[in-house]
Design a protein around this motif. Sequence first.
Motif, PDB file in Angstrom:
ATOM      1  N   PRO A 135      -5.671   8.684  -3.715  1.00  0.00           N
ATOM      2  CA  PRO A 135      -4.896   8.178  -2.573  1.00  0.00           C
ATOM      3  C   PRO A 135      -3.464   8.694  -2.528  1.00  0.00           C
ATOM      4  CG  PRO A 135      -5.145   6.480  -4.250  1.00  0.00           C
ATOM      5  CD  PRO A 135      -6.022   7.609  -4.659  1.00  0.00           C
TER       6      PRO A 135
ATOM      7  N   ALA B 220       2.618   2.358   0.347  1.00  0.00           N
ATOM      8  CA  ALA B 220       1.562   1.409  -0.012  1.00  0.00           C
ATOM      9  C   ALA B 220       0.498   1.328   1.076  1.00  0.00           C
ATOM     10  CB  ALA B 220       2.174   0.036  -0.263  1.00  0.00           C
ATOM     11  N   GLY B 221       0.924   1.208   2.323  1.00  0.00           N
ATOM     12  CA  GLY B 221      -0.028   1.090   3.418  1.00  0.00           C
ATOM     13  C   GLY B 221      -0.917   2.306   3.561  1.00  0.00           C
ATOM     14  N   HIS B 222      -0.327   3.495   3.458  1.00  0.00           N
ATOM     15  CA  HIS B 222      -1.103   4.723   3.596  1.00  0.00           C
ATOM     16  C   HIS B 222      -2.071   4.905   2.425  1.00  0.00           C
ATOM     17  CE1 HIS B 222       1.798   5.446   6.695  1.00  0.00           C
ATOM     18  NE2 HIS B 222       1.306   6.633   6.982  1.00  0.00           N
ATOM     19  N   ALA B 223      -1.641   4.502   1.235  1.00  0.00           N
ATOM     20  CA  ALA B 223      -2.525   4.613   0.075  1.00  0.00           C
ATOM     21  C   ALA B 223      -3.733   3.691   0.216  1.00  0.00           C
ATOM     22  CB  ALA B 223      -1.752   4.294  -1.205  1.00  0.00           C
ATOM     23  N   VAL B 224      -3.522   2.482   0.721  1.00  0.00           N
ATOM     24  CA  VAL B 224      -4.626   1.536   0.907  1.00  0.00           C
ATOM     25  C   VAL B 224      -5.626   2.073   1.932  1.00  0.00           C
ATOM     26  CG1 VAL B 224      -5.231  -0.758   1.771  1.00  0.00           C
ATOM     27  CG2 VAL B 224      -3.308  -0.495   0.219  1.00  0.00           C
TER      28      VAL B 224
ATOM     29  N   LYS C 279      -6.219   5.166   2.565  1.00  0.00           N
ATOM     30  CA  LYS C 279      -6.951   6.272   1.923  1.00  0.00           C
ATOM     31  C   LYS C 279      -8.056   5.747   1.015  1.00  0.00           C
ATOM     32  CE  LYS C 279      -7.480  10.650   0.821  1.00  0.00           C
ATOM     33  NZ  LYS C 279      -6.401  11.430   0.185  1.00  0.00           N
ATOM     34  N   VAL C 280      -7.778   4.648   0.312  1.00  0.00           N
ATOM     35  CA  VAL C 280      -8.803   4.062  -0.565  1.00  0.00           C
ATOM     36  C   VAL C 280      -9.983   3.550   0.259  1.00  0.00           C
ATOM     37  CG1 VAL C 280      -9.298   2.160  -2.148  1.00  0.00           C
ATOM     38  CG2 VAL C 280      -7.194   3.483  -2.416  1.00  0.00           C
ATOM     39  N   PHE C 281      -9.683   2.828   1.354  1.00  0.00           N
ATOM     40  CA  PHE C 281     -10.762   2.348   2.230  1.00  0.00           C
ATOM     41  C   PHE C 281     -11.543   3.514   2.817  1.00  0.00           C
ATOM     42  CE2 PHE C 281      -8.274  -1.780   2.992  1.00  0.00           C
ATOM     43  CZ  PHE C 281      -9.074  -2.479   2.109  1.00  0.00           C
TER      44      PHE C 281
ATOM     45  N   SER D 135     -15.969  -0.754   5.377  1.00  0.00           N
ATOM     46  CA  SER D 135     -14.842   0.142   5.140  1.00  0.00           C
ATOM     47  C   SER D 135     -14.191   0.574   6.449  1.00  0.00           C
ATOM     48  CB  SER D 135     -15.309   1.375   4.366  1.00  0.00           C
ATOM     49  OG  SER D 135     -14.237   2.261   4.151  1.00  0.00           O
TER      50      SER D 135
ATOM     51  N   MET E  31      -6.294  -2.084   8.869  1.00  0.00           N
ATOM     52  CA  MET E  31      -5.113  -1.569   8.182  1.00  0.00           C
ATOM     53  C   MET E  31      -4.319  -0.627   9.077  1.00  0.00           C
ATOM     54  SD  MET E  31      -4.332  -2.726   5.240  1.00  0.00           S
ATOM     55  CE  MET E  31      -3.132  -1.439   4.898  1.00  0.00           C
TER      56      MET E  31
ATOM     57  N   GLU F 197      -0.522  -0.990  10.061  1.00  0.00           N
ATOM     58  CA  GLU F 197       0.441   0.078   9.805  1.00  0.00           C
ATOM     59  C   GLU F 197       1.216   0.467  11.068  1.00  0.00           C
ATOM     60  OE1 GLU F 197       1.437   1.800   6.813  1.00  0.00           O
ATOM     61  OE2 GLU F 197       0.650  -0.170   6.324  1.00  0.00           O
TER      62      GLU F 197
END
Length: 256
Positions: A21, A197-201, A203-205, A218, A225, A229
């Motif tokens: 991420p 933080a928001g962009h990383a989350v 990417k994980v989803f 997902s 999300m 964002e």
Amino acid sequence: MATEATGAEHAAETGGLVFHPMDQFIVKPLFGGDTIAWYTPTNVTLWMAIAILVIFGLLVMGSSRRAIVPSRMQSIAEMAYGFIHKMVEDICGKDGLKFFPYVMTLFMFIVTANFLGLIPMSFTLTSHFAVTVVLALLVFLTVTIVGFVKHGTAFLGLFWVSSAPLGLRPVLAVIELISYFVRPVSHSIRLAGNLMAGHAVIKVFAGFAALTLVSPVSVLAITAMYGLELLVAFVQAYVFTILTCVYLKDALHPSH
């Protein structure tokens, strides 16, 4: 990059999922190579130029005709102008309006960079501390210089809480001094941290979307999300700008 659909890959060795991420925040040279010097064009350079062009197109080209019945671009430009102008006047007073161009530039750059970062395959400028720290330090230096130029040593009254009991004033002065020098840190980390933080989350989803069983969940999570964002992109630009106005007010009116 925040909404990449291919955020996961099957690891051949383990058969599991490997998420990366944070890869979306890597600074890369535009024309290949591994070495980055101060003059090397990078993805940061590219998206900073795009942000400037978008702002120019919105504020200059969009309002160039100044029609009585405004176009959509002119309406957005006028709303942004009125919104920031009122913010500066309400917080800093009439004498703070001389800083309106600076505050307007800050807001437009941050909010534009935030929204551009939500475009797939883009780069989020304001997720990097190298960008947000520079913006925060510029605000800090501007406030400090203006305070001393306008008030001289009387600007130090900002740290002396005259309304407090005499015995507490030295302690409060130390606390005020520390909080003053911590401003650039909190000012920059708040913006970059929330965007990163928001962009990383997301990417994980997006990585879990590769799995058939959880793919619908997902996709719903990514959609939720992404909507959050969009709100964060505006709110963080607003928070950074309104804190800038508060700090400028301290420079213009330093007494407690």
